[in-house]
Design an enzyme around this catalytic site. Structure first.
Site, PDB file in Angstrom:
ATOM      1  N   ALA A 100       0.798  -1.222   0.000  1.00 34.96           N
ATOM      2  CA  ALA A 100       0.000   0.000   0.000  1.00 34.96           C
ATOM      3  C   ALA A 100       0.839   1.284   0.000  1.00 34.96           C
ATOM      4  CB  ALA A 100      -0.924  -0.021   1.217  1.00 34.96           C
ATOM      5  N   ASN A 139       2.617  -9.925  -0.849  1.00 34.26           N
ATOM      6  CA  ASN A 139       3.832 -10.487  -1.427  1.00 34.26           C
ATOM      7  C   ASN A 139       4.441 -11.603  -0.566  1.00 34.26           C
ATOM      8  OD1 ASN A 139       5.133 -10.258  -3.912  1.00 34.26           O
ATOM      9  ND2 ASN A 139       6.918  -9.240  -2.981  1.00 34.26           N
ATOM     10  N   ARG A 140       3.622 -12.153   0.312  1.00 30.26           N
ATOM     11  CA  ARG A 140       3.962 -13.392   1.021  1.00 30.26           C
ATOM     12  C   ARG A 140       2.843 -14.419   0.833  1.00 30.26           C
ATOM     13  NH1 ARG A 140       7.490 -10.534   1.031  1.00 30.26           N
ATOM     14  NH2 ARG A 140       8.903  -9.795   2.676  1.00 30.26           N
ATOM     15  N   HIS A 174       7.623  -2.189  -7.030  1.00 27.46           N
ATOM     16  CA  HIS A 174       7.636  -1.934  -5.589  1.00 27.46           C
ATOM     17  C   HIS A 174       8.506  -0.715  -5.315  1.00 27.46           C
ATOM     18  CE1 HIS A 174       6.164  -5.883  -3.789  1.00 27.46           C
ATOM     19  NE2 HIS A 174       6.241  -6.180  -5.081  1.00 27.46           N
ATOM     20  N   TYR A 204      11.317   0.417  -1.872  1.00 28.22           N
ATOM     21  CA  TYR A 204      12.301   1.288  -2.461  1.00 28.22           C
ATOM     22  C   TYR A 204      13.673   0.622  -2.372  1.00 28.22           C
ATOM     23  CZ  TYR A 204      13.510   2.197   2.437  1.00 28.22           C
ATOM     24  OH  TYR A 204      13.871   2.041   3.758  1.00 28.22           O
ATOM     25  N   TYR A 245      17.361 -10.770   0.512  1.00 30.30           N
ATOM     26  CA  TYR A 245      16.916 -11.433   1.744  1.00 30.30           C
ATOM     27  C   TYR A 245      15.826 -12.443   1.383  1.00 30.30           C
ATOM     28  CZ  TYR A 245      13.166  -7.874   1.711  1.00 30.30           C
ATOM     29  OH  TYR A 245      12.120  -7.053   1.355  1.00 30.30           O
ATOM     30  N   GLU A 302      12.406  -2.597  -7.394  1.00 29.86           N
ATOM     31  CA  GLU A 302      12.256  -1.700  -6.235  1.00 29.86           C
ATOM     32  C   GLU A 302      12.678  -0.305  -6.658  1.00 29.86           C
ATOM     33  OE1 GLU A 302      11.133  -2.603  -3.230  1.00 29.86           O
ATOM     34  OE2 GLU A 302      11.249  -4.797  -3.343  1.00 29.86           O
TER      35      GLU A 302
HETATM   36  O1  0X9 Z   1       9.780  -7.919   0.776  1.00 33.47           O
HETATM   37  C1  0X9 Z   1       9.193  -7.734  -0.292  1.00 33.47           C
HETATM   38  O2  0X9 Z   1       8.063  -8.166  -0.522  1.00 33.47           O
HETATM   39  C2  0X9 Z   1       9.886  -6.918  -1.395  1.00 33.47           C
HETATM   40  N1  0X9 Z   1      10.486  -5.739  -0.848  1.00 33.47           N
HETATM   41  S1  0X9 Z   1       9.575  -4.493  -0.255  1.00 33.47           S
HETATM   42  O3  0X9 Z   1      10.445  -3.553   0.421  1.00 33.47           O
HETATM   43  N2  0X9 Z   1       8.893  -3.714  -1.458  1.00 33.47           N
HETATM   44  O4  0X9 Z   1       8.558  -5.050   0.583  1.00 33.47           O
HETATM   45  C3  0X9 Z   1      10.930  -7.782  -2.067  1.00 33.47           C
HETATM   46  C4  0X9 Z   1      10.386  -9.028  -2.692  1.00 33.47           C
HETATM   47  C5  0X9 Z   1      11.403  -9.814  -3.457  1.00 33.47           C
HETATM   48  N3  0X9 Z   1      10.871 -11.082  -3.928  1.00 33.47           N
HETATM   49  C6  0X9 Z   1      10.764 -12.186  -3.141  1.00 33.47           C
HETATM   50  N4  0X9 Z   1      11.309 -12.248  -1.980  1.00 33.47           N
HETATM   51  N5  0X9 Z   1      10.106 -13.203  -3.640  1.00 33.47           N
HETATM   52 ZN    ZN Z   2       6.928  -3.765  -1.789  1.00 39.77          ZN
END
Ligand code: 0X9
Ligand code: ZN
Length: 432
Positions: free
Chosen positions: A184, A257-258, A311, A313, A363, A386
């Site tokens: 968001a 994104n999880r 996404h 940053y 990560y 990002e």
């Molecule tokens: O953590 C995330 O979902 C992403 N970064 S953020 O700062 N925009 O939240 C990175 C996601 C990278 N992709 C995967 N880990 N699958």
């Molecule tokens: Zn993000």
């Protein structure tokens, strides 16, 4: 007389304060937070950061660093300031800090009248309703190029429309699928998606180049409920998740994104619905919003050749796998090579280069849309991009005018590479 004036002043003063509080202006949770940019250099310091993120307190880790010269950014509430400083000193961290972090937030409110008077500027942040109106207007003005596909409704009932741009939908061209705004607070991402739509349709040169032999599917706001929530007051400006009510607690929201169903929840997630950042949901694809993106991917097998999730940053361009740091896809070199071309193109246009690596090397975090696109929907190129560096999530609106066109050059490079690899012969090898 003087007394009367004083008391009138007092009454209006109170009303003034009250009105402000009603608008959420003076009620910003983050006003007195401190942003720490810490620069870990030793393994023990990286370990300490890992612990910080998994600890269940009110310190918010905004971004992790990857090696030297890249910061881990942490928001610390006032009651933890001293103890956090002590910890940082004890662990010999180098750090910069920014006091009263929330006071630097731009106001999310925008007077509707201003918009009507001035029209829709592509270089401003907008409400979801205004974005929808922009998309509808573009589609009705350019029916030869744009088709809208309604995917369904968000949890709170906002219509999600996929913008399909093509010079020749019957040709079966390779498709580039771009989505934005699953998180968001990352407002610059939907802005970039809208800029893409605008540029592809309005710029005659872009039409000749980026639309030649390549089609584009763009979903500018994957998480409209969260996006609107992050606009309602400065206190909510840092909201990340969706806004669905948890069936197993009194808390709201899932980290979209999880939530994708590929090696779901094996790393970098929280199982706690009240976690503000990385709650994976009670099952894969628990969220309507991620289901809709999944369905776009699965219903266009073979045609989608590139997926980019926007996404913010940190100026990273990362590819699968995200769920682990210890293995790379067999074809990682191709993913890496294309990402570096894109980064070079942005740099040539005066922008910052991207840090390119697998998402898991940055990560590990499972359940991301990039891994699902690559591993389950078999889209051959898949990335998380990002956008921007230096302003965390609150990227200043007045910088959009310079930054979006620089980033566009990256998409131009994407388009030309996808055309060369996948388009019919008649479109190939004529890079303009
Ligand atoms: O953590 C995330 O979902 C992403 N970064 S953020 O700062 N925009 O939240 C990175 C996601 C990278 N992709 C995967 N880990 N699958
Ligand atoms: Zn993000």
């Amino acid at each position: 007389m003087a007394d009367k004036i004083t008391s009138l002043f007092f009454v209006f003063g109170i009303i003034g304060l009250w009105t402000q509080a009603g608008c959420g202006e003076s009620n910003n949770k983050y006003d007195n937070y401190t942003l720490f940019r810490i620069y870990p250099i030793e393994e023990s310091q990286f370990e300490f950061i890992k612990l910080l993120q998994s600890s269940n307190d009110d310190i918010e880790v905004l971004k992790k660093s990857r090696g030297y010269n890249d910061s881990t950014d942490v928001l610390v509430p006032p009651n933890r300031l001293q103890s956090f400083k002590d910890l940082a000193e004890k662990n010999h961290f180098n750090y910069d800090l920014k006091n009263q972090y929330g006071r630097s937030f731009e106001s999310p409110e925008r007077a509707p009248r201003r918009r009507v008077l001035r029209g829709f500027s592509i270089y401003e942040y907008h409400s979801f309703a205004a974005i929808q109106e922009f998309i509808d207007t573009m589609a009705s003005k350019h029916p030869e190029l744009i088709k809208l596909q309604t995917l369904g409704s968000s949890y709170q009932g906002r219509k999600m429309k996929l913008v399909k741009i093509s010079q020749n939908p019957q040709a079966g061209n390779p498709v580039i699928f771009v989505d934005a705004g699953i998180h968001a607070r990352e407002w610059v991402a939907p802005s970039m998606a809208l800029y893409l739509i605008h540029r592809l349709v309005m710029d005659p040169e872009a039409r000749k180049r980026e639309l030649r032999g390549v089609d584009w599917y763009i979903l500018p706001v994957v998480n409209p409920d969260g996006y609107e929530f992050s606009r309602t007051s400065k206190a909510n400006r840092m909201w990340r998740k969706t806004r669905s009510k948890s069936p197993i607690s009194n808390c709201y929201g899932v980290d979209g994104n999880r939530n994708y169903g590929f090696h779901w929840a094996v790393s970098g997630v929280s199982n706690n619905p009240c976690d503000m950042e990385t709650y994976a949901g009670h099952k894969p694809f628990s969220e309507l919003e991620t289901q809709m993106v999944r369905d776009v991917m699965l219903s266009n097998p073979k045609r989608i050749k590139l997926y980019v999730s926007l996404h913010a940053y940190g100026q990273y361009l990362v590819y699968p796998w995200g769920y682990t740091a210890s293995i790379l896809p067999q074809k990682w070199r191709k993913l890496d090579e294309l990402a570096r071309k894109v980064s070079q193109a942005v740099q040539n246009a005066g922008g910052q280069p991207f840090k390119v690596m697998s998402a898991g090397q940055w990560y590990p975090a499972a359940g991301g849309s990039d891994d699902f696109a690559f591993g389950a929907a078999h889209i051959p190129y898949s990335y998380t991009m990002e956008l921007t560096d230096g302003f965390e999530f609150v990227f200043p609106e007045n910088r959009l005018r310079n930054t979006l066109p620089e980033l566009y050059e990256g998409f131009r490079a994407f388009a030309s590479e996808i055309r060369n690899e996948f388009s019919n012969k008649r479109f190939r090898d004529h890079n303009v």
